[in-house]
Design a protein around this motif. Sequence first.
Motif, short mmCIF file in Angstrom:
data_model
loop_
_atom_site.label_atom_id
_atom_site.label_comp_id
_atom_site.label_asym_id
_atom_site.label_seq_id
_atom_site.Cartn_x
_atom_site.Cartn_y
_atom_site.Cartn_z
N GLN A 101 -50.84 -41.59 -59.08
CA GLN A 101 -51.76 -41.31 -60.19
C GLN A 101 -52.61 -40.07 -59.91
O GLN A 101 -53.16 -39.49 -60.84
N ALA A 102 -52.73 -39.70 -58.62
CA ALA A 102 -53.75 -38.72 -58.22
C ALA A 102 -53.66 -37.40 -58.99
O ALA A 102 -54.68 -36.86 -59.41
N TYR A 103 -52.43 -36.91 -59.16
CA TYR A 103 -52.29 -35.60 -59.81
C TYR A 103 -51.35 -35.68 -61.01
O TYR A 103 -50.77 -34.68 -61.42
N ARG A 104 -51.20 -36.87 -61.55
CA ARG A 104 -50.34 -37.02 -62.74
C ARG A 104 -51.10 -36.50 -63.96
O ARG A 104 -52.30 -36.71 -64.08
N GLY A 105 -50.36 -35.83 -64.84
CA GLY A 105 -51.00 -35.34 -66.08
C GLY A 105 -51.92 -34.17 -65.80
O GLY A 105 -51.68 -33.34 -64.91
N THR A 106 -53.01 -34.08 -66.56
CA THR A 106 -53.88 -32.90 -66.47
C THR A 106 -55.35 -33.26 -66.22
O THR A 106 -56.17 -32.36 -66.01
N ALA A 107 -55.68 -34.56 -66.25
CA ALA A 107 -57.10 -34.94 -66.17
C ALA A 107 -57.74 -34.58 -64.83
O ALA A 107 -58.95 -34.39 -64.75
N TRP A 108 -56.94 -34.47 -63.77
CA TRP A 108 -57.46 -34.17 -62.44
C TRP A 108 -57.84 -32.71 -62.26
O TRP A 108 -58.50 -32.34 -61.30
N MET A 109 -57.41 -31.88 -63.19
CA MET A 109 -57.50 -30.43 -62.98
C MET A 109 -58.93 -29.91 -63.03
O MET A 109 -59.75 -30.38 -63.81
N ALA A 110 -59.18 -28.89 -62.20
CA ALA A 110 -60.42 -28.12 -62.31
C ALA A 110 -60.07 -26.78 -62.96
O ALA A 110 -58.90 -26.48 -63.20
N GLU A 111 -61.07 -25.97 -63.19
CA GLU A 111 -60.79 -24.62 -63.70
C GLU A 111 -60.11 -23.79 -62.60
O GLU A 111 -60.36 -24.05 -61.42
#
Length: 268
Positions: free
Chosen positions: A201-211
Amino acid sequence: MTAGRPLTTARLDAMAERGLRSVQVSLQAVDAERSDRIAGTPSFDEKLAIARRTSELGLALTINTVLHRHNLDQVPRLIELSIELGACRLELANTQFHNWALRNRAALMPSREQLETASKAVQAARARAEAKGLTVLFVLPDYYAGRPKPCMGGWGRLALVVDPTGLVLPCHEASDLPGLEFWRVPERTLEDAWRAAPGMQAYRGTAWMAEPCRSCPERERDFGGCRCQAFRLLGDASKTDPACSLSPDHAIVVGARDEREDELVFRR
Ligand code: SF4
Ligand code: FES
C-alpha cells in the motif's frame, strides 16, 4: 528466462514436453569474446545452443540484451543474429542502474551519441525485422530520457513478484527498502499479500506523493517513477525519482552521464 546455463538442451526438451511455450535467452553481445567478457564467464556457445534448440522445438524465442557502452555498437548485428536464430522478439534493454549495475555505473554508462546511433539502427532495421517475424523493442534509458518509467507499471498496480521465500513484492528490489512490511504466501493468501500488505500500500496510487509529483499532470502516467531508484540515489524512497528532469535532485542523474571508468567490477 535463462542465461543459457545451467540449462541444457536435454532439459529444455523435457520442459517442452511438459508444456513450456516460450523461452527468453540473454545475450551479452554477438561474439563469444565480447559476450564472455561482459558475462564474466564463458557462456556464449551455450546461449546460442539453447536459442537454436528453442527455435527447433517451435517454441517462442525472445532474445534479451542489456545494452551499455560496451555493446551498443552491436545493435545492428544483434538484430541480424536474432533473425538468424528465429527469434520472435528482441528486447534491447538499456541498463537500469540498480544494484550491481549501479556499482558499475561509470563503466557501463553510454554516451548520448551511442544511444542515438543505436536508436537509428533499430529504426532502419525494424521493417526488415518485422518481415522476418521479429519484433524489436528499444527504449531510451531513463538517465537520458528526462522522464522516469512507470516502474513495474506503478507500485503494486499491475504486477507482483513472489521471491523464493514466498514474500510477495511489487518489484524485485522492494525487500531492500527499509521500513516496509510485506507478507508471505502461504501464510497469507496471495490476494491478501497483494492487496493489503502495508508495504504494497505504501506507494500504490498517487496519495503518497509529495511535490513536484503531487500536482504534476504526469503522475497517473509514470506514478513518480521508481521507488527503488529514489531510495538508492537519494536514500528516501518517497522522493521523486531523480531520473525526472522536474526532480530537485535531477543533477545527480545528469552528472552521472559523464562518469567514466574503464574496468567492470564482477560479482563473484
Ligand atoms: Fe512523473 Fe513526478 Fe516527474 Fe511529474 S514530477 S513527470 S509525476 S516523476
Ligand atoms: Fe522497485 Fe522500481 S525497481 S520500484
